[in-house]
Design an enzyme around this catalytic site. Structure first.
Site, PDB file in Angstrom:
ATOM      1  N   ASP A 137       0.876  -1.153   0.004  1.00  0.00           N
ATOM      2  CA  ASP A 137      -0.105  -0.001  -0.006  1.00  0.00           C
ATOM      3  C   ASP A 137       1.051   1.302   0.004  1.00  0.00           C
ATOM      4  OD1 ASP A 137      -2.377   1.663  -0.053  1.00  0.00           O
ATOM      5  OD2 ASP A 137      -3.252   0.596   1.518  1.00  0.00           O
TER       6      ASP A 137
HETATM    7  C1  BGC Z   1      -4.956   3.281   0.263  1.00  0.00           C
HETATM    8  C2  BGC Z   1      -5.236   2.092  -0.951  1.00  0.00           C
HETATM    9  C3  BGC Z   1      -5.168   2.943  -2.202  1.00  0.00           C
HETATM   10  C4  BGC Z   1      -3.706   3.516  -2.344  1.00  0.00           C
HETATM   11  C5  BGC Z   1      -3.417   4.072  -3.818  1.00  0.00           C
HETATM   12  C6  BGC Z   1      -3.659   4.195  -0.030  1.00  0.00           C
HETATM   13  O1  BGC Z   1      -3.783   5.131   0.810  1.00  0.00           O
HETATM   14  O2  BGC Z   1      -5.086   2.784   1.494  1.00  0.00           O
HETATM   15  O3  BGC Z   1      -6.347   1.553  -0.612  1.00  0.00           O
HETATM   16  O4  BGC Z   1      -5.279   1.890  -3.237  1.00  0.00           O
HETATM   17  O5  BGC Z   1      -3.659   4.453  -1.540  1.00  0.00           O
HETATM   18  O6  BGC Z   1      -4.223   5.138  -4.053  1.00  0.00           O
END
Ligand code: BGC
Length: 734
Positions: A263
């Site tokens: 993530d």
């Molecule tokens: C979130 C994810 C997301 C990623 C990319 C993160 O802050 O937890 O769910 O896919 O950002 O945008």
């Protein structure tokens, strides 16, 4: 490319180049026409590192991405194309109901069609991968991200997530209009203590395996090409560095062979967790756990070569990760056509086209959950002489898409006012704002500030009261702000903002015929709303066809089709309050007339509206559960059947739900578990036999020896319209 060609390419690549493929950076680092250096300072990445990057997130647009692709490929020694990824959560430009609302449809076919539509639009805009579905089990309404999940039941989550994967990917991700799906957030992200985003998750291995993992597994079995790690620690180890979770559980046991991406910034965050002394340690942990792509931190590009030289990582680990990334690019056909489906003409033709809007409209109506309908106030009469006042900050509001829809244009959302006015009203309608969204300045999670204007309160209220006095019926359009849900938007207070509640109270003093529409991305406390309203309907964040779908349902062209995907508490203090809890030695009968039983002394052990609950515009009766046998053994099936009758006077669709309970186990079992559901449409007076096949594996769990199996004993089958209603029969598992 064939596998041998990919391997030959890998062999020909320098170590630096391979490690570059393992980095993902934000598209904001790239200018409209080519690469820029201005934003580099902020992320502290060097131009050389940027030039070697293998994938990019969060930019879109066919023409733009083609240019970025050209510029990046020109700089790559082997001209390897970029992967473009984006959070397409509930639509790309045609925004449809948020995932929690999709959960409310109990309709995987609908979820599949919606995902297919999103993939069609997103791929025309140049995107190759969506960071969806979110298969996290969510049980605490305080957690802002419940909005991104399909709810509190792993079985429902699994069916919906798998359907989304099929919708995005189709048979082959290389096909036109398809993209790769990324299942997230592995694992257990929804279990954050107290519903606080990014906080600790502590789950027994049994609960993890029984309750949390199945939905991810189902999405992986549907062949999702990527998995994303979660931010949280799981039993003291951050997922992104959790070798057991990633190598043993995900790769070995679940058989996942696709790309594992961290993530956002989660690799470097292991330093904050205090499990890595510095980013170098973090790189060792993450790559060592098998995380292929590092999203938005620089631990890999800065330290992996050194870690190999020191013998803390191996070249084989880098090769393995890089090969997976190359394979994904190859599966998407990018080596042959690096733009894939990016096409400005297609974009124009597809984005927000009529067919897509039509589907979004249908989905929204299907997701609305009617929770109360006293005196059959709904559907409203659309006839001359009938006066309907639409009041509230959502009566003419474009921000109805949830918190993840950044490529879309809010002004293209149909507001309730626009939808109702367009619907050709015979009734006499009027609209007024009634109140501001909040009663004081409020910082929204996206950083915007809502500025409260104290001087507006009285005039808005006066106008609303006057309209309510005149009206036969009032439709109050209330709710939380879309930026009060989603990531980093946990709340201790799950109510409709007080300013709006005040409006409701004042309107109720002058007109009892209130229909309240509730906008929200989570269960809210609705006791007072329910007391003051004749009808209450959750409309969640319905997306671009909001107003049209609301008009369809309010005036009866369609019925509300949703059933609650999460339990709604009386008070936030009951959270988490999911239906499939474990049995207690001191069971509570749901009243306050008991002592020394599980629960609270000041709050009944019940919820206001249970999981699975919701009404349409007709009524249904369920006959008793009939079983085809009373003993079930290995390899056998019992069929459970009920007679369902439409006892009302219009056609309607019921969501018939099958719950199973294992009454005795070597470990304590949940009170009941959803194991099947079916939407059944019947004409007035019509009956149908609704059957579910039950096999022993539907009752499997991790037993006292941590063996996944079913155990002989008495089991209960419950078939009803929600998780709280009893309509059961028993059989023996032998
Ligand atoms: C979130 C994810 C997301 C990623 C990319 C993160 O802050 O937890 O769910 O896919 O950002 O945008």
């Amino acid at each position: 490319m064939r596998e041998e060609q990919l391997k030959a390419l890998l062999q020909d690549m320098s170590t630096e180049e391979k490690i570059g493929q393992l980095l993902q950076v934000a598209g904001t680092l790239f200018g409209e026409d080519s690469l820029i250096t201005g934003a580099l300072d902020y992320f502290k990445i060097t131009q050389e590192e940027l030039d070697r990057t293998g994938s990019i997130l969060s930019i879109s647009g066919a023409e733009r991405l083609k240019k970025v692709q050209d510029a990046c490929m020109a700089k790559q020694p082997h001209h390897i194309p970029q992967l473009f990824m984006l959070d397409i959560i509930n639509g790309f430009e045609t925004i449809y109901p948020v995932p929690l609302a999709q959960g409310a449809t109990f309709d995987p076919d609908m979820a599949e069609k919606l995902a297919e539509m999103a993939a069609r639009e997103g791929s025309a805009a140049g995107i190759h991968v969506t960071f969806s579905p979110m298969a996290d089990l969510v049980r605490d309404a305080r957690w802002g991200r419940v909005m991104e999940s399909t709810g509190e039941d792993s079985f429902l989550n699994g069916k919906m997530s798998a359907a989304m994967v099929r919708g995005y990917q189709g048979r082959n991700v290389a096909d036109k209009g398809r993209m790769a799906a990324c299942v997230k957030h592995f694992a257990g992200y929804g279990g954050a203590e107290g519903g606080r985003d990014y906080d600790t998750v502590e789950l027994s291995e049994r609960t993890l395996r029984d309750e949390y993992l199945p939905a991810y597994k189902e999405a992986i079995d549907a062949d999702a090409r990527l998995v994303m790690t979660s931010f949280n620690t799981l039993n003291h180890v951050p997922s992104t560095g959790n070798k057991w979770l990633m190598k043993k559980v995900l790769r070995e046991e679940m058989g996942f062979d696709g790309v594992l991406i961290s993530d956002y910034g989660a690799v470097a965050e292991m330093v904050n967790h205090g499990i890595a002394g510095d980013e170098k340690d973090a790189a060792e942990l993450a790559l060592g756990a098998g995380v292929d792509i590092e999203m938005m931190s620089l631990a890999y590009v800065r330290h992996v070569e050194e870690l190999i030289a020191e013998g803390r990582l191996t070249m084989e680990q880098v090769d393995e990760a890089c090969l997976r990334v190359l394979r994904l690019k190859n599966e998407l056909g990018l080596f042959e056509n690096p733009y894939k489906d990016a096409d400005a003409e297609d974009e124009k033709a597809l984005l927000l086209c009529d067919a897509h809007r039509k589907l979004a409209r249908e989905a929204a109506a299907e997701s609305f959950c009617l929770l109360k309908n006293e005196d059959g106030i709904l559907p409203l009469k659309n006839q001359a002489g009938e006066k309907v006042a639409f009041i509230g900050p959502y009566s003419d509001n474009h921000e109805v898409f949830g918190s993840w829809s950044f490529p879309s244009d809010a002004s293209k959302m149909v507001t309730i006012r626009q939808g109702v006015e367009k619907a050709g009203m015979e009734a006499d309608i009027c609209f007024c704002e009634g109140s501001q969204m909040f009663g004081a300045d409020y910082r929204l999670k996206d950083g915007r500030r809502f500025i409260y204007d104290a001087g507006k309160k009285q005039p808005l209220l006066d106008e609303a009261i006057a309209a309510a006095k005149e009206a036969d019926r009032v439709v109050l359009c209330l709710g939380e702000h879309s930026q009060q849900t989603g990531e980093a938007a946990s709340r201790t207070d799950i109510t409709i903002p007080e300013e709006q509640m005040d409006l409701l109270r004042r309107v109720a003093e002058v007109n009892p015929n209130i229909v309240t529409l509730v906008f929200a991305g989570r269960p809210l406390e609705l006791l007072e709303v329910s007391r003051l309203s004749k009808a209450v309907m959750m409309v969640w964040f319905p997306g671009c066809e909001c107003g049209n779908a609301v008009a369809d349902v309010l005036f009866g062209a369609k019925e509300p089709g949703g059933r609650l995907p999460m339990s709604f508490p009386y008070t936030v203090a009951q959270e988490p309050c999911y239906y499939n809890r474990f049995r207690s030695g001191r069971p509570n009968n749901g009243t306050l007339e008991q002592s020394f039983v599980m629960g609270y002394i000041d709050q009944m052990d019940r919820v206001l509206y249970p999981f699975g609950y919701g009404m349409g515009y007709t009524s249904f009766s369920y006959g008793p559960v009939r079983l085809s046998g009373d003993r079930l053994g290995d390899g056998q099936t019992i069929t459970a059947t009920v007679t369902l009758t439409n006892t009302g006077d219009r056609e309607g669709t019921e969501t018939v739900q099958l719950y199973l309970t294992d009454l005795f186990g070597s470990v304590v079992r949940p009170v009941k578990q959803l194991r099947g559901f079916r939407r059944v449409s019947l004409q007035p007076g019509e009956s149908a036999e609704v059957s579910f096949d039950i096999t022993p594996d539907m009752l499997s769990f991790y037993n006292i020896d941590m063996k996944y199996t079913w155990e002989p004993g008495t089991c209960k089958v419950n078939i009803a319209g929600d998780s709280a209603t009893e309509n059961s029969a028993v059989f023996e598992l032998v």
